[in-house]
Scaffold this motif. Structure first.
Motif, PDB file in Angstrom:
ATOM      1  N   ARG A   1      42.878  43.075  46.250  1.00  0.00           N
ATOM      2  CA  ARG A   1      43.970  42.695  47.153  1.00  0.00           C
ATOM      3  C   ARG A   1      43.558  41.681  48.210  1.00  0.00           C
TER       4      ARG A   1
ATOM      5  N   LEU B   1      52.986  40.696  36.019  1.00  0.00           N
ATOM      6  CA  LEU B   1      52.709  39.313  36.437  1.00  0.00           C
ATOM      7  C   LEU B   1      53.512  38.318  35.595  1.00  0.00           C
TER       8      LEU B   1
ATOM      9  N   ALA C   1      39.669  45.080  38.995  1.00  0.00           N
ATOM     10  CA  ALA C   1      41.044  44.575  39.048  1.00  0.00           C
ATOM     11  C   ALA C   1      41.783  45.198  40.225  1.00  0.00           C
ATOM     12  N   SER C   2      43.023  44.742  40.414  1.00  0.00           N
ATOM     13  CA  SER C   2      43.818  45.177  41.567  1.00  0.00           C
ATOM     14  C   SER C   2      43.065  44.878  42.860  1.00  0.00           C
TER      15      SER C   2
ATOM     16  N   PHE D   1      41.194  49.712  38.650  1.00  0.00           N
ATOM     17  CA  PHE D   1      42.146  49.125  39.609  1.00  0.00           C
ATOM     18  C   PHE D   1      41.785  49.596  41.016  1.00  0.00           C
TER      19      PHE D   1
ATOM     20  N   THR E   1      38.670  40.088  39.038  1.00  0.00           N
ATOM     21  CA  THR E   1      39.895  39.317  38.815  1.00  0.00           C
ATOM     22  C   THR E   1      40.737  39.404  40.076  1.00  0.00           C
TER      23      THR E   1
ATOM     24  N   ASP F   1      43.953  36.462  38.715  1.00  0.00           N
ATOM     25  CA  ASP F   1      44.868  37.509  38.248  1.00  0.00           C
ATOM     26  C   ASP F   1      46.300  37.056  38.484  1.00  0.00           C
TER      27      ASP F   1
ATOM     28  N   ASN G   1      49.316  40.630  33.210  1.00  0.00           N
ATOM     29  CA  ASN G   1      49.867  41.922  32.782  1.00  0.00           C
ATOM     30  C   ASN G   1      51.387  41.753  32.733  1.00  0.00           C
TER      31      ASN G   1
ATOM     32  N   ARG H   1      44.760  49.922  43.847  1.00  0.00           N
ATOM     33  CA  ARG H   1      45.681  51.057  43.652  1.00  0.00           C
ATOM     34  C   ARG H   1      44.995  52.380  43.977  1.00  0.00           C
TER      35      ARG H   1
END
Ligand code: G3P
Length: 218
Positions: free
Chosen positions: A170, A31, A167-168, A133, A187, A6, A28, A136
């Motif tokens: 961490r 990024l 996604a997101s 996500f 990702t 990502d 995105n 988040r």
């Protein structure tokens, strides 16, 4: 589970590709901005550069928020390279755009997904991927991994072909939890992927093997 990295950072993408386990890339607008990529020509070229580094899918996000704009942008992005997947936000116009792009044989990634309902609409519109996500959600004291598990269950129950792209992410433990929840794709930042290798017993075991080898072989 497939691994996407990502980032829009070409060095990190190359490093991930060299590892031999990379299945794709997600980007995105944030990024892209982080890498200082600006202006339509440069942005489009950057997507092509990423496609030329990796073998798998490369998500490129539309900026428009209206249906006409999204489908125009989506077709332009898809025409850049066969590896491009058009990333579209989980809003009303986005669902319509996913339906249209799918009908044209263009693959899509429905992004900014924070609920089972959004994932359901994206799947019904024919999205190739949905991107919940998780980080988040965790930030709002809501269990992001739980959402991954719920969407996986829903897609399995109704036999939707849409893949769950977590996604997101961490940190490394998120990746392990995605495996346990049955995500199709994670990702991740490259650092989180490399973190999967961290184990002190591997390091101390390797050190001892080499010491023992050298103690008799010089
Ligand atoms: O894949 C989406 C990701 O780039 C967002 O990550 O850390 O900004 O929530 P984050």
């Amino acid at each position: 589970m497939k691994f996407f990295v990502d980032t829009a950072n070409l060095e990190q993408i190359k490093e991930a590709q060299d590892l031999g386990v990379l299945d794709g890339v997600t980007t995105n607008p944030s990024l892209m901005a982080k890498e200082g990529i600006k202006g339509e020509k440069n942005i489009l070229q950057h997507y092509v550069d990423i496609c030329n580094i990796v073998d798998g899918d490369v998500s490129a996000e539309v900026i428009s928020t209206d249906y006409e704009g999204m489908i125009a942008e989506g077709q332009k992005l898809a025409a850049l390279h066969p590896q491009i997947v058009v990333k579209v936000p989980a809003i009303k116009e986005g669902i319509k755009a996913i339906k249209f792009l799918t009908s044209k044989g263009i693959r899509t990634n429905c992004t900014l997904v924070f609920s089972v309902g959004q994932a359901l609409l994206a799947a019904k519109a024919g999205a190739t991927y949905v991107s919940p996500f998780i980080g988040r959600l965790d930030d709002t004291s809501t269990d992001g991994i739980q959402l991954i598990a719920e969407i996986v269950d829903m897609f399995n129950y109704y036999e939707y072909g849409t893949q769950v792209l977590a996604a997101s992410i961490r940190h490394t433990m998120h990746i392990v939890q995605c495996v346990q929840a049955g995500a199709d794709v994670a990702t991740c930042p490259l650092k989180a992927i490399l973190g999967l290798l961290n184990h002190p017993l591997t390091d101390s075991g390797l050190k001892k093997f080499l010491e023992d080898y050298h103690s008799v072989n010089g």
